[in-house]
Design a protein around this motif. Structure first.
Motif, PDB file in Angstrom:
ATOM      1  N   GLY A 183       0.634  -1.217  -0.076  1.00  0.00           N
ATOM      2  CA  GLY A 183      -0.159  -0.029  -0.047  1.00  0.00           C
ATOM      3  C   GLY A 183       0.647   1.221   0.043  1.00  0.00           C
ATOM      4  O   GLY A 183       0.306   2.333  -0.159  1.00  0.00           O
ATOM      5  N   GLN A 184       2.126   0.997   0.081  1.00  0.00           N
ATOM      6  CA  GLN A 184       3.039   2.253   0.109  1.00  0.00           C
ATOM      7  C   GLN A 184       3.977   2.450  -0.785  1.00  0.00           C
ATOM      8  O   GLN A 184       4.698   3.290  -1.062  1.00  0.00           O
ATOM      9  CB  GLN A 184       3.841   2.449   1.642  1.00  0.00           C
ATOM     10  CG  GLN A 184       2.838   2.656   2.829  1.00  0.00           C
ATOM     11  CD  GLN A 184       3.435   2.568   4.258  1.00  0.00           C
ATOM     12  OE1 GLN A 184       4.497   3.195   4.149  1.00  0.00           O
ATOM     13  NE2 GLN A 184       2.622   2.279   5.253  1.00  0.00           N
ATOM     14  N   PHE A 237      -3.070  -4.151  -9.951  1.00  0.00           N
ATOM     15  CA  PHE A 237      -2.458  -5.404  -9.440  1.00  0.00           C
ATOM     16  C   PHE A 237      -2.964  -5.751  -7.850  1.00  0.00           C
ATOM     17  O   PHE A 237      -2.503  -6.677  -7.324  1.00  0.00           O
ATOM     18  CB  PHE A 237      -1.068  -5.367  -9.544  1.00  0.00           C
ATOM     19  CG  PHE A 237      -0.491  -5.319 -10.946  1.00  0.00           C
ATOM     20  CD1 PHE A 237      -0.569  -6.483 -11.660  1.00  0.00           C
ATOM     21  CD2 PHE A 237      -0.253  -4.233 -11.674  1.00  0.00           C
ATOM     22  CE1 PHE A 237      -0.044  -6.381 -13.101  1.00  0.00           C
ATOM     23  CE2 PHE A 237       0.221  -4.279 -12.754  1.00  0.00           C
ATOM     24  CZ  PHE A 237       0.316  -5.312 -13.619  1.00  0.00           C
ATOM     25  N   GLY A 238      -3.400  -4.649  -7.146  1.00  0.00           N
ATOM     26  CA  GLY A 238      -3.878  -4.735  -5.786  1.00  0.00           C
ATOM     27  C   GLY A 238      -2.418  -4.360  -5.175  1.00  0.00           C
ATOM     28  O   GLY A 238      -1.470  -4.280  -5.553  1.00  0.00           O
ATOM     29  N   ALA A 239      -2.709  -3.968  -3.533  1.00  0.00           N
ATOM     30  CA  ALA A 239      -1.594  -3.498  -2.928  1.00  0.00           C
ATOM     31  C   ALA A 239      -0.401  -4.701  -3.054  1.00  0.00           C
ATOM     32  O   ALA A 239       0.912  -4.401  -3.044  1.00  0.00           O
ATOM     33  CB  ALA A 239      -2.191  -3.233  -1.599  1.00  0.00           C
ATOM     34  N   ILE A 279       5.758  -6.798  -7.185  1.00  0.00           N
ATOM     35  CA  ILE A 279       6.355  -5.962  -8.328  1.00  0.00           C
ATOM     36  C   ILE A 279       7.517  -5.293  -7.982  1.00  0.00           C
ATOM     37  O   ILE A 279       8.715  -5.124  -8.561  1.00  0.00           O
ATOM     38  CB  ILE A 279       5.393  -5.353  -9.298  1.00  0.00           C
ATOM     39  CG1 ILE A 279       4.436  -6.426 -10.008  1.00  0.00           C
ATOM     40  CG2 ILE A 279       6.277  -4.414 -10.320  1.00  0.00           C
ATOM     41  CD1 ILE A 279       3.140  -5.648 -10.699  1.00  0.00           C
ATOM     42  N   TYR A 280       7.462  -4.397  -6.707  1.00  0.00           N
ATOM     43  CA  TYR A 280       8.369  -3.543  -6.297  1.00  0.00           C
ATOM     44  C   TYR A 280       9.609  -4.416  -5.671  1.00  0.00           C
ATOM     45  O   TYR A 280      10.740  -3.851  -6.086  1.00  0.00           O
ATOM     46  CB  TYR A 280       7.686  -2.436  -5.061  1.00  0.00           C
ATOM     47  CG  TYR A 280       8.719  -1.936  -4.743  1.00  0.00           C
ATOM     48  CD1 TYR A 280       9.348  -0.722  -5.189  1.00  0.00           C
ATOM     49  CD2 TYR A 280       9.159  -2.086  -3.261  1.00  0.00           C
ATOM     50  CE1 TYR A 280      10.319   0.292  -4.423  1.00  0.00           C
ATOM     51  CE2 TYR A 280      10.308  -1.362  -2.756  1.00  0.00           C
ATOM     52  CZ  TYR A 280      10.728  -0.362  -3.355  1.00  0.00           C
ATOM     53  OH  TYR A 280      11.946   0.567  -3.039  1.00  0.00           O
ATOM     54  N   VAL A 294       3.952 -13.264 -13.679  1.00  0.00           N
ATOM     55  CA  VAL A 294       3.188 -13.817 -12.712  1.00  0.00           C
ATOM     56  C   VAL A 294       1.818 -13.203 -12.547  1.00  0.00           C
ATOM     57  O   VAL A 294       1.451 -11.968 -12.639  1.00  0.00           O
ATOM     58  CB  VAL A 294       3.852 -13.337 -11.251  1.00  0.00           C
ATOM     59  CG1 VAL A 294       3.184 -13.958 -10.055  1.00  0.00           C
ATOM     60  CG2 VAL A 294       5.273 -13.579 -11.351  1.00  0.00           C
ATOM     61  N   ILE A 295       0.964 -14.268 -12.167  1.00  0.00           N
ATOM     62  CA  ILE A 295      -0.585 -13.785 -11.967  1.00  0.00           C
ATOM     63  C   ILE A 295      -0.778 -13.485 -10.413  1.00  0.00           C
ATOM     64  O   ILE A 295      -0.490 -14.310  -9.680  1.00  0.00           O
ATOM     65  CB  ILE A 295      -1.456 -15.008 -12.634  1.00  0.00           C
ATOM     66  CG1 ILE A 295      -1.434 -15.151 -13.927  1.00  0.00           C
ATOM     67  CG2 ILE A 295      -3.140 -14.335 -12.401  1.00  0.00           C
ATOM     68  CD1 ILE A 295      -1.686 -13.660 -14.790  1.00  0.00           C
ATOM     69  N   PHE A 296      -1.306 -12.307 -10.300  1.00  0.00           N
ATOM     70  CA  PHE A 296      -1.301 -12.022  -8.870  1.00  0.00           C
ATOM     71  C   PHE A 296      -3.071 -12.142  -8.438  1.00  0.00           C
ATOM     72  O   PHE A 296      -3.858 -11.909  -9.258  1.00  0.00           O
ATOM     73  CB  PHE A 296      -1.006 -10.269  -8.731  1.00  0.00           C
ATOM     74  CG  PHE A 296       0.341 -10.293  -8.697  1.00  0.00           C
ATOM     75  CD1 PHE A 296       1.533 -10.766  -7.839  1.00  0.00           C
ATOM     76  CD2 PHE A 296       0.878  -9.637 -10.081  1.00  0.00           C
ATOM     77  CE1 PHE A 296       2.677 -10.310  -8.123  1.00  0.00           C
ATOM     78  CE2 PHE A 296       2.238  -9.327 -10.058  1.00  0.00           C
ATOM     79  CZ  PHE A 296       2.959  -9.841  -9.123  1.00  0.00           C
ATOM     80  N   SER A 297      -3.090 -12.725  -7.215  1.00  0.00           N
ATOM     81  CA  SER A 297      -4.630 -12.996  -7.004  1.00  0.00           C
ATOM     82  C   SER A 297      -5.026 -11.691  -6.074  1.00  0.00           C
ATOM     83  O   SER A 297      -4.424 -10.875  -5.543  1.00  0.00           O
ATOM     84  CB  SER A 297      -4.617 -14.226  -6.156  1.00  0.00           C
ATOM     85  OG  SER A 297      -3.895 -14.234  -4.974  1.00  0.00           O
TER      86      SER A 297
END
Length: 208
Positions: A17-18, A27-29, A35-36, A205-208
């Motif tokens: 979230g940051q 992609f959601g938090a 990814i970061y 990568v597939i993120f849920s």
């Protein structure tokens, strides 16, 4: 003062979230955080090729990243300043108190490598400030070889995070004081993630 150059990596603590907030809608938090982390590890790998010392500068304490730096033999510091400009100026000033040439990078560019670092260091033989341009009008690298240039208000008024960042930052110096390297691209938006994955620079990568 040491002739050994210094590379400073600016990074954010690993908190969902940051980080990479522009990626969160897609992609959601947690996805943005993953990814970061991938970007950061690639930056660390590039830093291992740097022909000098390396320091990690964090926006807030992070035990995992501090330990990661220690494992690699790097010093770790906290950034200080009201905005990005003050934080970068402070880090460069501190670095230039003991190194003759200092480069500073973030963790958004997957294309940083030893030749680019050496190109930046070479530019500092002729100019006191070097920018590594990015395709979006910002920059992926900032370097200097003159400590007297750096004060907290050096980048006052610069519009960071947008297409004017490089132009505004160069305007803070006399024209003859800056060199600009060829532009690279960094990962800020969902389309940048797609570009990185299609180029094989980030895992698909597939993120849920």
């Amino acid at each position: 003062m040491s002739d050994t150059p210094l590379l400073i990596i600016f990074a954010r603590a690993l908190r969902a979230g940051q980080v990479k907030t522009r990626l969160i809608p897609a992609f959601g938090a947690e996805g943005a955080l993953q990814i970061y982390q991938q970007l950061l590890w690639r930056t660390f790998a590039a830093a291992e090729t740097f022909p000098g010392d390396v320091q990690l500068w964090l926006d807030q304490p992070d035990t995992h990243l501090s330990q990661e730096a220690a494992t690699r033999g790097w010093s770790c510091f906290l950034q200080h300043g009201e905005d990005l400009g003050e934080r970068m100026a402070g880090a460069l000033l501190k670095g230039l108190s003991h190194a003759s040439r200092v480069l500073l990078v973030g963790s958004d560019c997957l294309l940083l490598d030893q030749p680019y670092f050496e190109q930046a260091l070479g530019a500092l033989d002729n100019r006191p400030v070097v920018f590594g341009a990015s395709e979006d009008g910002g920059y992926v690298l900032l370097g200097s070889g003159r400590g007297s240039l750096w004060s907290a208000d050096r980048f006052h008024g610069v519009r960071f995070g947008g297409p004017h960042a490089l132009q505004d930052s160069r305007a803070c110096f006399a024209p003859e004081e800056t060199a600009v390297l060829p532009p690279l691209w960094d990962v800020d938006e969902p389309e940048d993630v797609a570009r990185a994955r299609s180029s094989g620079l980030l895992p698909s990568v597939i993120f849920s």
